[in-house]
Design a protein around this motif. Structure first.
Motif, short mmCIF file in Angstrom:
data_model
loop_
_atom_site.label_atom_id
_atom_site.label_comp_id
_atom_site.label_asym_id
_atom_site.label_seq_id
_atom_site.Cartn_x
_atom_site.Cartn_y
_atom_site.Cartn_z
N SER A 17 0.76 -6.66 -9.56
CA SER A 17 1.97 -7.47 -9.72
C SER A 17 3.05 -6.72 -10.49
CB SER A 17 1.63 -8.80 -10.41
OG SER A 17 1.18 -8.54 -11.73
N ARG A 18 2.65 -5.69 -11.23
CA ARG A 18 3.64 -4.91 -12.00
C ARG A 18 4.32 -3.84 -11.15
NH1 ARG A 18 0.76 -2.82 -17.15
NH2 ARG A 18 -1.12 -2.99 -15.92
N LEU A 19 3.79 -3.56 -9.97
CA LEU A 19 4.38 -2.53 -9.10
C LEU A 19 5.49 -3.13 -8.26
CD1 LEU A 19 1.15 -0.80 -7.75
CD2 LEU A 19 2.66 0.01 -9.56
N THR A 20 6.41 -2.28 -7.85
CA THR A 20 7.46 -2.71 -6.94
C THR A 20 6.85 -2.86 -5.54
OG1 THR A 20 8.14 -0.49 -6.31
CG2 THR A 20 9.20 -1.47 -8.27
N GLU A 21 7.61 -3.48 -4.66
CA GLU A 21 7.12 -3.68 -3.29
C GLU A 21 6.89 -2.34 -2.59
OE1 GLU A 21 8.64 -5.72 0.82
OE2 GLU A 21 9.23 -6.63 -1.07
N ALA A 22 7.77 -1.39 -2.79
CA ALA A 22 7.62 -0.08 -2.17
C ALA A 22 6.37 0.65 -2.70
CB ALA A 22 8.86 0.77 -2.42
N GLU A 23 6.12 0.56 -3.99
CA GLU A 23 4.93 1.19 -4.57
C GLU A 23 3.64 0.54 -4.05
OE1 GLU A 23 5.83 0.58 -8.66
OE2 GLU A 23 6.91 2.47 -8.87
N ARG A 24 3.66 -0.79 -3.89
CA ARG A 24 2.49 -1.47 -3.34
C ARG A 24 2.26 -1.07 -1.89
NH1 ARG A 24 4.61 -6.22 -5.95
NH2 ARG A 24 5.27 -6.93 -3.90
N ARG A 25 3.34 -0.88 -1.14
CA ARG A 25 3.24 -0.46 0.25
C ARG A 25 2.63 0.94 0.36
NH1 ARG A 25 7.84 -2.64 1.86
NH2 ARG A 25 9.05 -0.84 1.25
N VAL A 26 3.02 1.84 -0.53
CA VAL A 26 2.47 3.20 -0.54
C VAL A 26 0.97 3.15 -0.87
CG1 VAL A 26 2.49 5.40 -1.79
CG2 VAL A 26 4.64 4.34 -1.09
N LEU A 27 0.61 2.35 -1.85
CA LEU A 27 -0.80 2.21 -2.22
C LEU A 27 -1.61 1.61 -1.07
CD1 LEU A 27 -3.13 2.26 -4.22
CD2 LEU A 27 -2.31 0.06 -5.09
N ALA A 28 -1.08 0.57 -0.45
CA ALA A 28 -1.78 -0.07 0.66
C ALA A 28 -1.94 0.90 1.83
CB ALA A 28 -1.03 -1.32 1.11
N ARG A 29 -0.95 1.72 2.08
CA ARG A 29 -1.04 2.72 3.15
C ARG A 29 -2.14 3.73 2.85
NH1 ARG A 29 3.96 5.57 3.21
NH2 ARG A 29 2.90 6.99 1.82
N ASP A 30 -2.23 4.18 1.59
CA ASP A 30 -3.28 5.12 1.21
C ASP A 30 -4.67 4.50 1.35
OD1 ASP A 30 -1.35 6.99 0.66
OD2 ASP A 30 -1.43 6.72 -1.53
N VAL A 31 -4.81 3.25 0.95
CA VAL A 31 -6.09 2.55 1.08
C VAL A 31 -6.46 2.39 2.56
CG1 VAL A 31 -7.25 0.32 0.72
CG2 VAL A 31 -5.96 1.38 -1.14
N ALA A 32 -5.50 1.99 3.39
CA ALA A 32 -5.77 1.82 4.82
C ALA A 32 -6.17 3.14 5.46
CB ALA A 32 -4.54 1.23 5.52
N ARG A 33 -5.51 4.22 5.09
CA ARG A 33 -5.88 5.53 5.64
C ARG A 33 -7.28 5.93 5.22
NH1 ARG A 33 -0.45 9.14 4.60
NH2 ARG A 33 0.78 8.29 6.31
N TYR A 34 -7.63 5.67 3.99
CA TYR A 34 -8.97 5.99 3.50
C TYR A 34 -10.02 5.18 4.26
CZ TYR A 34 -13.13 5.91 0.69
OH TYR A 34 -14.43 5.95 0.29
N LEU A 35 -9.78 3.89 4.43
CA LEU A 35 -10.73 3.05 5.15
C LEU A 35 -10.85 3.46 6.61
CD1 LEU A 35 -9.93 -0.47 3.68
CD2 LEU A 35 -11.92 0.97 3.24
N ARG A 36 -9.73 3.84 7.22
CA ARG A 36 -9.76 4.29 8.61
C ARG A 36 -10.62 5.54 8.74
NH1 ARG A 36 -8.12 7.58 12.25
NH2 ARG A 36 -7.53 6.87 14.31
N ALA A 37 -10.43 6.49 7.84
CA ALA A 37 -11.19 7.74 7.90
C ALA A 37 -12.69 7.47 7.77
CB ALA A 37 -10.72 8.70 6.81
N GLY A 38 -13.07 6.58 6.88
CA GLY A 38 -14.49 6.26 6.71
C GLY A 38 -15.09 5.59 7.93
N ASN A 39 -14.35 4.66 8.52
CA ASN A 39 -14.86 3.96 9.70
C ASN A 39 -14.90 4.87 10.92
OD1 ASN A 39 -15.47 1.05 9.08
ND2 ASN A 39 -13.48 1.27 8.11
N VAL A 40 -13.93 5.77 11.04
CA VAL A 40 -13.95 6.74 12.15
C VAL A 40 -15.15 7.68 12.00
CG1 VAL A 40 -12.75 8.76 13.09
CG2 VAL A 40 -11.51 6.63 12.72
N ALA A 41 -15.45 8.09 10.78
CA ALA A 41 -16.62 8.95 10.55
C ALA A 41 -17.90 8.24 10.96
CB ALA A 41 -16.69 9.36 9.08
#
Length: 156
Positions: free
Chosen positions: A16-40
């Motif tokens: 809640s302390r992050l800006t919307e843009a910072e949360r979007r960057v974090l969510a993108r990194d998490v989604a990429r990490y999860l995608r890589a694990g599921n693809v593996a």
């Protein structure tokens, strides 16, 4: 699911302390990490918990294709194209990280993930496919997501 709820409860005040843009960057990194694990997992032909998928039924036509070039007559892997970026999308939004199959691949993935009954070909016979879990979040991934969040919070 209990781990995810605990993770969400722990993360909510920090995010809640992050800006919307910072949360979007974090969510993108998490989604990429999860995608890589599921693809593996899909490449390894196994469920997210490490158990191997039930092999596909033998098909003489499928095995004959490319048999001259293959020296070992092993079965072809399943979902060769399903795990490509074209079909499995990772998206980071301000409020969530999304990992989903899109288009026709969504229906194919749903049938296999839940072990549903579907037509083998349009107008053809129906077949109950075995359950092959495609997407999931493991306990190790939850820990790694927590580490990603901590690292991300240190940067901002």
């Amino acid at each position: 699911m209990d781990d995810l709820q605990r993770l969400e409860g722990w993360l909510s005040p920090l995010l809640s302390r992050l800006t919307e843009a910072e949360r979007r960057v974090l969510a993108r990194d998490v989604a990429r990490y999860l995608r890589a694990g599921n693809v593996a997992n899909m490449r390894a032909q196994q469920a997210p918990d490490g158990t191997p998928w039930e092999p596909r039924k033998p098909n003489a036509l499928r095995q004959a294709r490319g048999a001259v070039r293959r020296t070992v007559n092993k079965p072809l892997p399943m979902f060769q194209k399903l795990h490509t970026a074209k079909h499995l999308k990772a998206q980071g939004l301000a409020d969530e990280a999304v990992l989903q199959f899109v288009g026709r691949a969504d229906r194919i993935a749903r049938v296999h993930h839940f072990g549903l009954e579907d037509r083998v070909k349009p107008g053809g016979p129906t077949y109950r496919y075995p359950t092959r879990r495609l997407l999931s979040i493991t306990a190790d991934q939850v820990e790694r997501i927590r580490d990603l969040v901590i690292f991300h919070l240190q940067r901002f």
